[in-house]
Design a protein around this motif. Structure first.
Motif, mmCIF file in Angstrom:
data_model
loop_
_atom_site.group_PDB
_atom_site.id
_atom_site.type_symbol
_atom_site.label_atom_id
_atom_site.label_comp_id
_atom_site.label_asym_id
_atom_site.label_seq_id
_atom_site.Cartn_x
_atom_site.Cartn_y
_atom_site.Cartn_z
ATOM 1 N N VAL A 236 16.035 -11.016 24.981
ATOM 2 C CA VAL A 236 17.425 -10.773 25.193
ATOM 3 C C VAL A 236 18.286 -11.784 24.719
ATOM 4 C CG1 VAL A 236 19.055 -10.487 27.024
ATOM 5 C CG2 VAL A 236 16.902 -9.169 26.871
ATOM 6 N N ASP A 237 17.721 -13.249 24.828
ATOM 7 C CA ASP A 237 18.448 -14.241 24.523
ATOM 8 C C ASP A 237 17.551 -15.298 23.973
ATOM 9 O OD1 ASP A 237 19.773 -16.773 24.652
ATOM 10 O OD2 ASP A 237 21.038 -16.100 26.548
ATOM 11 N N LEU A 238 17.631 -15.844 22.807
ATOM 12 C CA LEU A 238 16.834 -16.630 21.958
ATOM 13 C C LEU A 238 17.093 -18.214 22.607
ATOM 14 C CD1 LEU A 238 16.841 -15.320 18.486
ATOM 15 C CD2 LEU A 238 15.018 -15.387 20.054
ATOM 16 N N SER A 239 18.285 -18.454 22.979
ATOM 17 C CA SER A 239 18.553 -19.882 23.474
ATOM 18 C C SER A 239 17.558 -19.914 24.666
ATOM 19 C CB SER A 239 19.933 -20.038 23.793
ATOM 20 O OG SER A 239 20.760 -19.753 22.742
ATOM 21 N N LYS A 240 17.656 -19.067 25.691
ATOM 22 C CA LYS A 240 16.737 -19.006 26.639
ATOM 23 C C LYS A 240 15.430 -19.105 26.538
ATOM 24 C CE LYS A 240 20.028 -17.544 30.246
ATOM 25 N NZ LYS A 240 21.263 -17.731 29.559
ATOM 26 N N PHE A 241 15.039 -18.351 25.341
ATOM 27 C CA PHE A 241 13.466 -18.120 25.062
ATOM 28 C C PHE A 241 13.242 -19.531 24.461
ATOM 29 C CE2 PHE A 241 10.425 -17.361 21.372
ATOM 30 C CZ PHE A 241 9.446 -16.631 22.129
ATOM 31 N N ALA A 242 13.824 -20.088 23.665
ATOM 32 C CA ALA A 242 13.566 -21.517 23.020
ATOM 33 C C ALA A 242 13.210 -22.526 24.295
ATOM 34 C CB ALA A 242 14.835 -22.075 22.128
ATOM 35 N N LYS A 243 14.107 -22.354 25.140
ATOM 36 C CA LYS A 243 13.950 -23.592 26.303
ATOM 37 C C LYS A 243 12.673 -23.278 26.880
ATOM 38 C CE LYS A 243 18.795 -24.297 26.991
ATOM 39 N NZ LYS A 243 20.262 -24.400 28.068
ATOM 40 N N THR A 244 12.111 -22.249 27.064
ATOM 41 C CA THR A 244 10.790 -22.269 27.664
ATOM 42 C C THR A 244 9.778 -22.992 26.899
ATOM 43 O OG1 THR A 244 10.247 -20.051 26.558
ATOM 44 C CG2 THR A 244 11.408 -19.868 28.699
ATOM 45 N N PHE A 245 9.835 -23.342 25.686
ATOM 46 C CA PHE A 245 9.163 -24.051 24.902
ATOM 47 C C PHE A 245 9.473 -25.512 24.684
ATOM 48 C CE2 PHE A 245 8.416 -19.672 23.781
ATOM 49 C CZ PHE A 245 7.271 -19.366 23.870
ATOM 50 N N ASN A 246 10.451 -25.889 25.499
ATOM 51 C CA ASN A 246 11.263 -27.113 25.489
ATOM 52 C C ASN A 246 11.560 -27.500 23.955
ATOM 53 O OD1 ASN A 246 10.375 -27.900 28.102
ATOM 54 N ND2 ASN A 246 8.298 -28.116 27.381
ATOM 55 N N ASN A 266 13.496 -4.970 18.693
ATOM 56 C CA ASN A 266 12.371 -4.614 18.945
ATOM 57 C C ASN A 266 12.065 -3.404 19.845
ATOM 58 O OD1 ASN A 266 9.451 -4.587 18.211
ATOM 59 N ND2 ASN A 266 8.749 -6.342 19.523
ATOM 60 N N ARG A 267 12.562 -2.201 19.604
ATOM 61 C CA ARG A 267 12.612 -1.153 20.434
ATOM 62 C C ARG A 267 11.138 -0.476 20.181
ATOM 63 N NH1 ARG A 267 17.835 -0.750 18.669
ATOM 64 N NH2 ARG A 267 19.401 -1.008 20.247
ATOM 65 N N SER A 268 10.464 -0.727 18.761
ATOM 66 C CA SER A 268 9.135 -0.150 18.265
ATOM 67 C C SER A 268 8.195 -0.901 19.033
ATOM 68 C CB SER A 268 9.251 -0.210 16.761
ATOM 69 O OG SER A 268 9.202 -1.518 16.277
ATOM 70 N N ARG A 269 8.265 -1.913 19.660
ATOM 71 C CA ARG A 269 7.176 -2.852 20.322
ATOM 72 C C ARG A 269 6.255 -3.401 19.123
ATOM 73 N NH1 ARG A 269 6.572 -2.182 25.684
ATOM 74 N NH2 ARG A 269 5.431 -3.823 25.435
ATOM 75 N N LYS A 270 6.874 -3.641 18.030
ATOM 76 C CA LYS A 270 6.088 -4.199 16.707
ATOM 77 C C LYS A 270 5.711 -5.614 17.500
ATOM 78 C CE LYS A 270 7.127 -6.153 12.123
ATOM 79 N NZ LYS A 270 8.009 -5.895 11.052
ATOM 80 N N LYS A 271 4.650 -5.976 16.777
ATOM 81 C CA LYS A 271 4.163 -7.639 17.171
ATOM 82 C C LYS A 271 4.718 -8.379 16.155
ATOM 83 C CE LYS A 271 -0.130 -8.595 18.820
ATOM 84 N NZ LYS A 271 -1.564 -8.925 18.941
ATOM 85 N N TYR A 272 5.419 -9.409 16.567
ATOM 86 C CA TYR A 272 6.075 -10.439 15.730
ATOM 87 C C TYR A 272 5.371 -11.700 16.161
ATOM 88 C CZ TYR A 272 9.796 -7.612 14.752
ATOM 89 O OH TYR A 272 10.671 -6.315 14.486
ATOM 90 N N PHE A 273 5.410 -12.868 15.140
ATOM 91 C CA PHE A 273 4.750 -13.942 15.364
ATOM 92 C C PHE A 273 5.794 -14.977 15.144
ATOM 93 C CE2 PHE A 273 1.080 -11.581 14.140
ATOM 94 C CZ PHE A 273 -0.010 -12.014 15.440
ATOM 95 N N ILE A 274 6.296 -15.568 16.244
ATOM 96 C CA ILE A 274 7.376 -16.633 16.182
ATOM 97 C C ILE A 274 6.682 -18.250 16.344
ATOM 98 C CG2 ILE A 274 9.289 -17.628 17.585
ATOM 99 C CD1 ILE A 274 9.556 -14.877 18.563
ATOM 100 N N GLU A 275 7.058 -18.897 15.276
ATOM 101 C CA GLU A 275 6.621 -20.230 15.126
ATOM 102 C C GLU A 275 7.175 -21.081 16.043
ATOM 103 O OE1 GLU A 275 7.144 -21.773 11.199
ATOM 104 O OE2 GLU A 275 5.366 -20.301 10.447
ATOM 105 N N ILE A 276 6.167 -21.941 16.717
ATOM 106 C CA ILE A 276 6.662 -22.871 17.891
ATOM 107 C C ILE A 276 6.431 -24.211 17.313
ATOM 108 C CG2 ILE A 276 6.710 -23.540 20.281
ATOM 109 C CD1 ILE A 276 8.234 -21.037 19.765
ATOM 110 N N PRO A 277 7.350 -25.204 17.098
ATOM 111 C CA PRO A 277 6.740 -26.583 16.723
ATOM 112 C C PRO A 277 5.908 -27.225 17.677
ATOM 113 C CG PRO A 277 9.003 -26.466 16.890
ATOM 114 C CD PRO A 277 8.661 -25.233 17.129
ATOM 115 N N GLU A 278 5.091 -27.888 17.373
ATOM 116 C CA GLU A 278 4.107 -28.719 18.166
ATOM 117 C C GLU A 278 5.288 -29.811 19.001
ATOM 118 O OE1 GLU A 278 1.270 -28.197 19.449
ATOM 119 O OE2 GLU A 278 0.375 -26.917 17.978
ATOM 120 N N GLU A 279 4.837 -30.284 20.109
ATOM 121 C CA GLU A 279 5.518 -31.247 20.859
ATOM 122 C C GLU A 279 5.524 -32.657 20.138
ATOM 123 O OE1 GLU A 279 5.100 -31.643 24.913
ATOM 124 O OE2 GLU A 279 5.314 -29.436 25.290
#
Length: 282
Positions: A236-246, A266-279
């Protein structure tokens, strides 16, 4: 005016500490394992032009060298897995400068893929997700195209040329002009320069000191380690999503430019891979 023709005038100042040198053109160069003999005035002049442009537009070429150090490792790995010669990384470099740019014709991403081509080859492209901006997926699609072109033409050089001119465009010109290789074709300015742009930037990056580019390893840009987080639901909110990964929204979008809005449908429930940088890298 030749140096010997400079006016003999004591007031004429031609002692300039900045000197522009002509470049030595290699007699032979290789692309994707294919030997290219630069033995005609036409070929030598075309190579000379691209070497001069890239050598003396120093700021741009130095930026290309820096970005190449950052992104080539990822591109090389995928090309190797897909069975594409390593030299095709230079094609991506001249296409986009390794930036997620949009061309006047609408091609997008590092590999400058057109919308229809991307859709035909299986990429998702809409207002919410545009996988042309996904480096991993777009490199695989470019590889798929290049393998098709190589099968059609028999050489990697013609396959590379078709990336610019199109498979049908190259075939039409080969038939009309009754030749069987890129270097005997008469093409428009952009297509005529295309392979030589690749060859020139390859030559400079592989031999930087010869062309006057001096730098230390620490001057280059470096890959940022990431981990792939899979999602099969909407966000729903990518800003809030990002904060969960610091991290913040900006960092999330830097690594996932294919996310085109501030949410994921993502209504189709497709699997996406989101890159999260290492801390520790931002």
């Amino acid at each position: 005016m030749y140096q010997s023709e400079l006016p003999n005038n004591k007031d004429y100042n031609y002692e300039n500490p900045y000197k522009v040198y002509a470049l030595k053109i290699p007699d032979t160069i290789y692309f994707a394992g294919e030997e290219i003999v630069l033995n005609s005035p036409d070929l030598r002049e075309r190579m000379d032009r691209e070497l001069l442009v890239n050598t003396y537009w120093q700021s741009n070429t130095l930026l290309l060298i820096k970005r190449a150090n950052k992104f080539f490792p990822k591109i090389e790995k995928i090309l190797r897995k897909e069975g594409i010669p390593d030299d095709f990384k230079y094609l991506a470099l001249i296409e986009s400068g390794l930036q997620n740019v949009t061309s006047p014709s609408g091609a997008k991403g590092f590999w400058q893929i057109m919308r229809n081509t991307g859709l035909e080859m299986g990429l998702e492209i809409n207002s919410n997700v545009d996988e042309r901006y996904n480096l991993s997926l777009s490199t695989k699609i470019a590889s798929k195209y290049l393998k098709k072109a190589k099968k059609k033409f028999g050489t990697w050089t013609l396959a590379a040329a078709s990336y610019n001119r199109g498979i049908s465009g190259i075939q039409k010109n080969l038939n009309f002009q009754e030749v069987d290789n890129y270097f005997d074709l008469r093409l428009g300015s952009e297509s005529s320069r295309y392979i030589f742009r690749i060859l020139a930037i390859k030559e400079i990056i592989e031999n930087p000191i010869i062309y006057g580019f001096i730098y230390d390893e620490e001057d280059l840009y470096h890959p940022i380690p990431v981990r792939n987080f899979s999602v099969d639901t909407g966000i729903v909110d990518l800003s809030k999503f990002a904060k969960t990964f610091n991290i913040n929204y900006k960092i999330l979008k830097i690594h996932n430019s294919w996310l085109r809005q501030n949410h994921l449908n993502n209504r189709s429930r497709k699997k996406y891979f989101i890159e999260i940088p290492e801390e520790g890298y931002y």
